[in-house]
Structure formats: structure tokens, C-alpha cells
Design a protein around this motif. Structure first.
Motif, PDB file in Angstrom:
ATOM      1  N   UNK A  42       0.831  -1.211   0.000  1.00  0.00           N
ATOM      2  CA  UNK A  42       0.000   0.000   0.000  1.00  0.00           C
ATOM      3  C   UNK A  42       0.866   1.262   0.000  1.00  0.00           C
ATOM      4  N   UNK A  43       1.961   1.223   0.741  1.00  0.00           N
ATOM      5  CA  UNK A  43       2.857   2.380   0.804  1.00  0.00           C
ATOM      6  C   UNK A  43       3.523   2.672  -0.541  1.00  0.00           C
ATOM      7  N   UNK A  44       3.608   1.653  -1.406  1.00  0.00           N
ATOM      8  CA  UNK A  44       4.214   1.841  -2.730  1.00  0.00           C
ATOM      9  C   UNK A  44       3.229   2.450  -3.737  1.00  0.00           C
ATOM     10  N   UNK A  49       1.471   5.529  -8.652  1.00  0.00           N
ATOM     11  CA  UNK A  49       0.477   6.357  -9.330  1.00  0.00           C
ATOM     12  C   UNK A  49       1.091   7.681  -9.795  1.00  0.00           C
ATOM     13  N   UNK A  50       2.060   8.200  -9.061  1.00  0.00           N
ATOM     14  CA  UNK A  50       2.754   9.419  -9.500  1.00  0.00           C
ATOM     15  C   UNK A  50       3.555   9.140 -10.772  1.00  0.00           C
ATOM     16  N   UNK A  51       4.236   7.976 -10.825  1.00  0.00           N
ATOM     17  CA  UNK A  51       4.979   7.614 -12.038  1.00  0.00           C
ATOM     18  C   UNK A  51       4.026   7.399 -13.206  1.00  0.00           C
ATOM     19  N   UNK A  52       2.866   6.825 -12.926  1.00  0.00           N
ATOM     20  CA  UNK A  52       1.864   6.618 -13.972  1.00  0.00           C
ATOM     21  C   UNK A  52       1.344   7.951 -14.484  1.00  0.00           C
ATOM     22  N   UNK A  53       1.123   8.917 -13.600  1.00  0.00           N
ATOM     23  CA  UNK A  53       0.656  10.243 -14.014  1.00  0.00           C
ATOM     24  C   UNK A  53       1.677  10.932 -14.914  1.00  0.00           C
ATOM     25  N   UNK A  54       2.965  10.773 -14.607  1.00  0.00           N
ATOM     26  CA  UNK A  54       4.006  11.344 -15.467  1.00  0.00           C
ATOM     27  C   UNK A  54       3.938  10.686 -16.841  1.00  0.00           C
ATOM     28  N   UNK A  55       3.777   9.374 -16.868  1.00  0.00           N
ATOM     29  CA  UNK A  55       3.680   8.660 -18.143  1.00  0.00           C
ATOM     30  C   UNK A  55       2.449   9.113 -18.934  1.00  0.00           C
ATOM     31  N   UNK A  56       1.340   9.339 -18.239  1.00  0.00           N
ATOM     32  CA  UNK A  56       0.110   9.817 -18.909  1.00  0.00           C
ATOM     33  C   UNK A  56       0.355  11.187 -19.525  1.00  0.00           C
ATOM     34  N   UNK A 102       4.958  -6.367  -4.006  1.00  0.00           N
ATOM     35  CA  UNK A 102       5.618  -5.197  -3.409  1.00  0.00           C
ATOM     36  C   UNK A 102       6.667  -4.643  -4.363  1.00  0.00           C
ATOM     37  N   UNK A 103       7.497  -5.520  -4.913  1.00  0.00           N
ATOM     38  CA  UNK A 103       8.551  -5.074  -5.822  1.00  0.00           C
ATOM     39  C   UNK A 103       8.005  -4.415  -7.072  1.00  0.00           C
TER      40      UNK A 103
END
Length: 136
Positions: A42-44, A49-56, A102-103
């Protein structure tokens, strides 16, 4: 007059308590507590989601949401589907699958990449558990 003053005093003393609010509404949601491994997953999720937003922002098409990451992380604690009892009472995923989740959530560039990595690498039991996140 005494009754009026006594009544006013009772009302005045109860006002601060009324301002503290009552119990939570019956329809409020409190997530179930999770294991330490599920909490790591959950902490990851915010980072993923931030990395996904950059990709979007750079043209990536995303089909998953924050709630999907949450589901995947929490699936570490879920039991798999048991056909005999027609319920989620089958075996839980092995700890090794939890570390794969997790990874993937901690390092994949997008949530789609994380889910693909998880799908390719978890055991059959782990896949049975995580597949509930796809069946909406």
C-alpha cells in the motif's frame, strides 16, 4: 426561577459536548487492517500512481486507477476462491508472491507495467487471489 437557572446551567454545560460530534455515520467506511506485507505494498501505491501520471502526461494510456493499486496491495491478505465452498476461503497467496507484488508496485514505471509483471510472475494461487482486482 431556580428551575429555569438549573435548566439553563445544564444546557450551557452540555453545549461543548454537543460540539464534539456524535458517532460516525452508519455508512462510513473504515478499511480493514492489513498485514505488514500488505502495508508495504500500500505504501508503494502513491509513488506508482505518480509515475503513472508522469507517463500519462507523456502520452501513456492508462486503464487502471488508485483503487486498483489499493486492491492489488490488499490482495496480499486475501484468500483465493474455493470452488467447493463457492467462497473466498481457499489458500492465501505465498509470501514469495507478496514480495513480487511489493517489488512491482515499488519499481514499475506505470501501473499497467506493475500489473503485467505481477501477472507474469506470481504463482497460480497468487494469480487466483489478485484476479479479483480485475473482475469488477
Amino acid at each position: 426561577m431556580r428551575k429555569f437557572l438549573a435548566g439553563a446551567a445544564i444546557i450551557a454545560l452540555s453545549l461543548p459536548a454537543l460540539g464534539q460530534g456524535g458517532p460516525a455515520p452508519a455508512d462510513s467506511y473504515t478499511p480493514a487492517p492489513v498485514s505488514a506485507l500488505a502495508q508495504r505494498a500500500l505504501d508503494a501505491c502513491p509513488g506508482l500512481m505518480a509515475r503513472t501520471e508522469v507517463a500519462i502526461a507523456n502520452g501513456h494510456q492508462s486503464y487502471f486507477y488508485d483503487s486498483d493499486c489499493d486492491c492489488m496491495a490488499r490482495s496480499i491478505d486475501y484468500a483465493s476462491w474455493d470452488e467447493a465452498s463457492a467462497s473466498y476461503s481457499g489458500p492465501k497467496m505465498p509470501e514469495s508472491d507478496a514480495f513480487i507484488i511489493i517489488g512491482a508496485l515499488a519499481s514499475a514505471p506505470t501501473i499497467e507495467d506493475a500489473f503485467a509483471d505481477i501477472d507474469e510472475n506470481v504463482s497460480d494461487t497468487g494469480f487466483a487471489v489478485t484476479s479479483a482486482c480485475y473482475e469488477k
